[in-house]
Design a protein around this motif. Structure first.
Motif, PDB file in Angstrom:
ATOM      1  N   SER A 171      46.488 -25.669 -83.355  1.00 49.15           N
ATOM      2  CA  SER A 171      47.779 -25.616 -84.027  1.00 49.15           C
ATOM      3  C   SER A 171      47.784 -24.401 -84.948  1.00 49.15           C
ATOM      4  N   THR A 172      47.127 -24.488 -86.087  1.00 50.92           N
ATOM      5  CA  THR A 172      47.044 -23.317 -86.966  1.00 50.92           C
ATOM      6  C   THR A 172      45.901 -22.398 -86.549  1.00 50.92           C
ATOM      7  N   GLY A 173      44.935 -22.927 -85.864  1.00 51.68           N
ATOM      8  CA  GLY A 173      43.771 -22.131 -85.465  1.00 51.68           C
ATOM      9  C   GLY A 173      42.617 -22.246 -86.444  1.00 51.68           C
ATOM     10  N   SER A 174      42.827 -23.002 -87.530  1.00 54.97           N
ATOM     11  CA  SER A 174      41.781 -23.030 -88.554  1.00 54.97           C
ATOM     12  C   SER A 174      40.543 -23.819 -88.111  1.00 54.97           C
ATOM     13  N   THR A 175      40.713 -24.829 -87.267  1.00 53.49           N
ATOM     14  CA  THR A 175      39.549 -25.568 -86.760  1.00 53.49           C
ATOM     15  C   THR A 175      38.663 -24.644 -85.921  1.00 53.49           C
ATOM     16  N   LEU A 176      39.292 -23.855 -85.063  1.00 48.45           N
ATOM     17  CA  LEU A 176      38.520 -22.909 -84.246  1.00 48.45           C
ATOM     18  C   LEU A 176      37.774 -21.932 -85.133  1.00 48.45           C
ATOM     19  N   GLN A 177      38.495 -21.396 -86.095  1.00 48.37           N
ATOM     20  CA  GLN A 177      37.900 -20.388 -86.968  1.00 48.37           C
ATOM     21  C   GLN A 177      36.702 -20.953 -87.731  1.00 48.37           C
ATOM     22  N   ALA A 178      36.894 -22.160 -88.266  1.00 49.89           N
ATOM     23  CA  ALA A 178      35.817 -22.787 -89.031  1.00 49.89           C
ATOM     24  C   ALA A 178      34.587 -23.043 -88.166  1.00 49.89           C
ATOM     25  N   ASN A 179      34.793 -23.139 -86.862  1.00 43.23           N
ATOM     26  CA  ASN A 179      33.670 -23.420 -85.977  1.00 43.23           C
ATOM     27  C   ASN A 179      33.248 -22.207 -85.151  1.00 43.23           C
ATOM     28  N   HIS A 180      33.677 -21.018 -85.573  1.00 52.71           N
ATOM     29  CA  HIS A 180      33.297 -19.760 -84.930  1.00 52.71           C
ATOM     30  C   HIS A 180      33.616 -19.747 -83.443  1.00 52.71           C
ATOM     31  N   LEU A 181      34.832 -20.202 -83.136  1.00 53.85           N
ATOM     32  CA  LEU A 181      35.273 -20.206 -81.739  1.00 53.85           C
ATOM     33  C   LEU A 181      36.468 -19.264 -81.593  1.00 53.85           C
ATOM     34  N   ARG A 182      36.614 -18.709 -80.393  1.00 50.59           N
ATOM     35  CA  ARG A 182      37.680 -17.744 -80.123  1.00 50.59           C
ATOM     36  C   ARG A 182      38.549 -18.279 -78.988  1.00 50.59           C
ATOM     37  N   GLU A 183      39.861 -18.357 -79.259  1.00 52.39           N
ATOM     38  CA  GLU A 183      40.793 -18.857 -78.252  1.00 52.39           C
ATOM     39  C   GLU A 183      40.966 -17.804 -77.163  1.00 52.39           C
ATOM     40  N   VAL A 184      40.839 -18.224 -75.878  1.00 46.69           N
ATOM     41  CA  VAL A 184      40.922 -17.222 -74.815  1.00 46.69           C
ATOM     42  C   VAL A 184      42.027 -17.475 -73.779  1.00 46.69           C
ATOM     43  N   GLU A 185      42.381 -18.727 -73.516  1.00 49.73           N
ATOM     44  CA  GLU A 185      43.425 -19.015 -72.524  1.00 49.73           C
ATOM     45  C   GLU A 185      44.212 -20.243 -72.959  1.00 49.73           C
ATOM     46  N   THR A 186      45.498 -20.260 -72.644  1.00 45.98           N
ATOM     47  CA  THR A 186      46.307 -21.451 -72.919  1.00 45.98           C
ATOM     48  C   THR A 186      46.400 -22.304 -71.657  1.00 45.98           C
ATOM     49  N   VAL A 187      46.124 -23.575 -71.795  1.00 48.43           N
ATOM     50  CA  VAL A 187      46.213 -24.505 -70.672  1.00 48.43           C
ATOM     51  C   VAL A 187      47.583 -25.188 -70.664  1.00 48.43           C
ATOM     52  N   LEU A 188      48.084 -25.519 -71.851  1.00 54.93           N
ATOM     53  CA  LEU A 188      49.388 -26.187 -71.959  1.00 54.93           C
ATOM     54  C   LEU A 188      50.023 -25.897 -73.323  1.00 54.93           C
ATOM     55  N   GLU A 189      51.289 -25.515 -73.317  1.00 56.63           N
ATOM     56  CA  GLU A 189      52.056 -25.380 -74.559  1.00 56.63           C
ATOM     57  C   GLU A 189      52.623 -26.762 -74.864  1.00 56.63           C
ATOM     58  N   SER A 190      52.513 -27.203 -76.101  1.00 57.24           N
ATOM     59  CA  SER A 190      52.949 -28.555 -76.402  1.00 57.24           C
ATOM     60  C   SER A 190      53.882 -28.629 -77.618  1.00 57.24           C
ATOM     61  N   HIS A 191      54.613 -29.723 -77.672  1.00 59.64           N
ATOM     62  CA  HIS A 191      55.525 -30.036 -78.777  1.00 59.64           C
ATOM     63  C   HIS A 191      55.759 -31.527 -78.705  1.00 59.64           C
ATOM     64  N   ALA A 192      56.352 -32.083 -79.730  1.00 57.75           N
ATOM     65  CA  ALA A 192      56.600 -33.528 -79.695  1.00 57.75           C
ATOM     66  C   ALA A 192      57.744 -33.846 -78.730  1.00 57.75           C
ATOM     67  N   VAL A 193      57.685 -35.022 -78.135  1.00 60.63           N
ATOM     68  CA  VAL A 193      58.770 -35.484 -77.271  1.00 60.63           C
ATOM     69  C   VAL A 193      59.079 -36.957 -77.586  1.00 60.63           C
ATOM     70  N   LEU A 194      60.284 -37.363 -77.222  1.00 60.35           N
ATOM     71  CA  LEU A 194      60.641 -38.781 -77.331  1.00 60.35           C
ATOM     72  C   LEU A 194      60.602 -39.371 -75.928  1.00 60.35           C
ATOM     73  N   ILE A 195      59.859 -40.470 -75.788  1.00 61.64           N
ATOM     74  CA  ILE A 195      59.823 -41.144 -74.491  1.00 61.64           C
ATOM     75  C   ILE A 195      60.427 -42.540 -74.608  1.00 61.64           C
ATOM     76  N   ARG A 196      60.874 -43.058 -73.479  1.00 62.57           N
ATOM     77  CA  ARG A 196      61.415 -44.415 -73.466  1.00 62.57           C
ATOM     78  C   ARG A 196      60.963 -45.125 -72.194  1.00 62.57           C
ATOM     79  N   THR A 197      61.060 -46.418 -72.220  1.00 62.88           N
ATOM     80  CA  THR A 197      60.783 -47.204 -71.031  1.00 62.88           C
ATOM     81  C   THR A 197      61.893 -46.971 -70.010  1.00 62.88           C
ATOM     82  N   PRO A 198      61.560 -46.935 -68.719  1.00 65.86           N
ATOM     83  CA  PRO A 198      62.614 -46.774 -67.711  1.00 65.86           C
ATOM     84  C   PRO A 198      63.367 -48.079 -67.460  1.00 65.86           C
ATOM     85  N   LEU A 199      62.894 -49.179 -68.070  1.00 72.27           N
ATOM     86  CA  LEU A 199      63.538 -50.473 -67.850  1.00 72.27           C
ATOM     87  C   LEU A 199      64.905 -50.529 -68.516  1.00 72.27           C
ATOM     88  N   ALA A 200      65.799 -51.281 -67.898  1.00 74.21           N
ATOM     89  CA  ALA A 200      67.102 -51.517 -68.520  1.00 74.21           C
ATOM     90  C   ALA A 200      66.873 -52.378 -69.758  1.00 74.21           C
TER      91      ALA A 200
END
Ligand code: PRP
Ligand code: ZN
Length: 298
Positions: A171-200
Motif C-alpha cells: 500500500s504505502t510501501g513502508s513494509t517492504l522498505q522496512a524489510n529491505h525488499l524491492r517491488e518488481v512486478e504488479t500481480v493485481l491492482e486492488s481497491h475495496a469493493v461491495l459484494i452481495r449474495t446473488p440470492l433474491a
C-alpha cells in the motif's frame, strides 16, 4: 438474528475498517457498537454490521451468513480462484467498485538482488498468502516456480531462508522498505469493493440494498465533486465552458447592471485545481468561488 435485517460484513481491524465505517456513516447509517463487539446494530436502517477478518468476508456472503460485504478485490479474486480450483460455484456478486483501499499485490525481491522480468522467477521459491493469484500469474506466463504458502509475516520469509522472494500486498510501501525488499512486478491492482449474495432477498431488504447502492454512488460522486461559481464576459463563455472540468450543463445567470457579463454556476465532477482556476481567470473569469458538495442524488 432478525431475518428482516440486512447483514453487512466489514474488516474488523485493518486498512479497510475506518474508510468502510466512514462510507456507511456518509450513507446515513448510525450504528451503536460496544467495545470489542462483533456486531453493531443499525439504529436508523434495518442493517447490522459484522466485524470480521477480511479473508472471511467472501465466505460469509458465499454461505449466506451475510447479505453484503465490503472487502478488497485482492481477497475477493483470491477466493474466486480458490473456489474455481475446488470446483465450487461462486456465490457472491461484485456490485460496486469503491474509491478506497487502493493497493496492489506485487512481487518483491531482497534489495541488491537483480530482477529482469518474469523469467527471473523460474525455479524460485515465492512466499505469499495469495497462492491462487500467484499461481494464476505464473501459469499465464508459463513459468514454473515454487509457491510457499504462508498465513502471514510474508515479508520476513526471505530473511528466514524460507523463500527467495515474496508476493504480497503493497500500500504505502513502508513494509517492504522496512524489510529491505524491492517491488518488481504488479500481480493485481486492488481497491475495496461491495459484494452481495446473488440470492433474491425479502422485498424490504432488497429495497434497502438499492437505497444503499444509490447512497454509495452519491457519496462517491460527491467526494470528487465541487460546485464552482464565477463571473464571465458573455463572449468568453464558450472557452470558459470548455475549461470547467467534468461539468455537463452549467447554469448561466444574467448579472443585474452588467449586460455583457453573466454568472456561471456549475457542478464539476472532478477536483478543481489551482491550475484550472488560473486558466479560467486568464480566459476572463472573475469572482471565482469553489465549494465542496455535501450531498448529491441523480
Ligand atoms: C498488508 C501486507 C503488508 C502491508 C503492506 O497486510 O501483508 O504487511 O499490508 O502495507 P504497506 O505497503 O502500507 O506497508 P494487510 O493490512 O492486508 O493485513 P492482512 O493481510 O492481515 O489483512
Ligand atoms: Zn487479511
Amino acid at each position: 438474528m432478525d431475518e428482516l435485517r440486512l447483514k453487512l460484513a466489514i474488516q474488523k481491524s485493518g486498512r479497510l475498517t475506518d474508510p468502510s465505517l466512514d462510507l456507511l456513516a456518509r450513507c446515513g447509517l448510525k450504528i451503536s457498537r460496544g467495545k470489542d463487539q462483533l456486531m453493531a446494530y443499525g439504529e436508523n436502517m434495518p442493517l447490522d454490521v459484522l466485524f470480521v477478518r477480511d479473508d472471511d468476508i467472501p465466505d460469509l456472503v458465499q454461505e449466506d451468513v451475510c447479505d453484503l460485504g465490503l472487502v478488497g478485490l485482492n481477497v475477493l479474486e483470491e477466493k474466486r480462484l480458490e473456489l474455481a480450483a475446488r470446483g465450487h460455484p461462486v456465490r457472491f456478486q461484485q456490485v460496486r467498485k469503491l474509491d478506497f483501499g487502493r493497493c496492489r499485490l506485487s512481487l518483491a525481491v531482497p534489495q541488491g538482488t537483480s530482477f529482469s522480468g518474469a523469467e527471473s522467477l523460474r525455479g524460485r521459491r515465492i512466499a505469499t498468502t495469495y497462492p491462487f493469484l500467484l499461481e494464476n500469474y505464473l501459469r499465464e506466463r508459463d513459468i514454473e516456480a515454487e509457491i510457499v504458502t504462508l498465513s502471514g509475516a510474508v515479508e520476513i520469509a526471505p530473511r528466514l531462508g524460507r523463500a527467495d522472494l515474496i508476493c504480497d500486498l503493497v500500500s504505502t510501501g513502508s513494509t517492504l522498505q522496512a524489510n529491505h525488499l524491492r517491488e518488481v512486478e504488479t500481480v493485481l491492482e486492488s481497491h475495496a469493493v461491495l459484494i452481495r449474495t446473488p440470492l433474491a432477498l425479502a422485498p424490504l431488504k432488497d429495497e434497502w440494498v438499492e437505497r444503499l447502492l444509490m447512497r454509495i454512488d452519491g457519496v462517491q460522486q460527491v467526494r470528487e465533486s465541487k460546485y464552482i461559481m464565477l463571473h464571465a464576459p458573455r463572449d468568453a463563455l464558450p472557452q470558459i465552458r470548455k475549461l470547467l472540468p467534468g461539468s455537463e450543463s452549467p447554469t448561466i445567470i444574467p448579472l443585474e447592471g452588467f449586460p455583457d457579463k453573466v454568472a456561471v454556476h456549475a457542478v464539476c465532477r472532478e477536483n478543481v485545481f489551482w491550475e484550472t482556476l488560473e486558466s479560467l481567470k486568464k480566459a476572463g473569469a472573475s469572482a471565482l468561488l469553489v465549494l465542496p458538495v455535501e450531498k448529491m442524488l441523480a
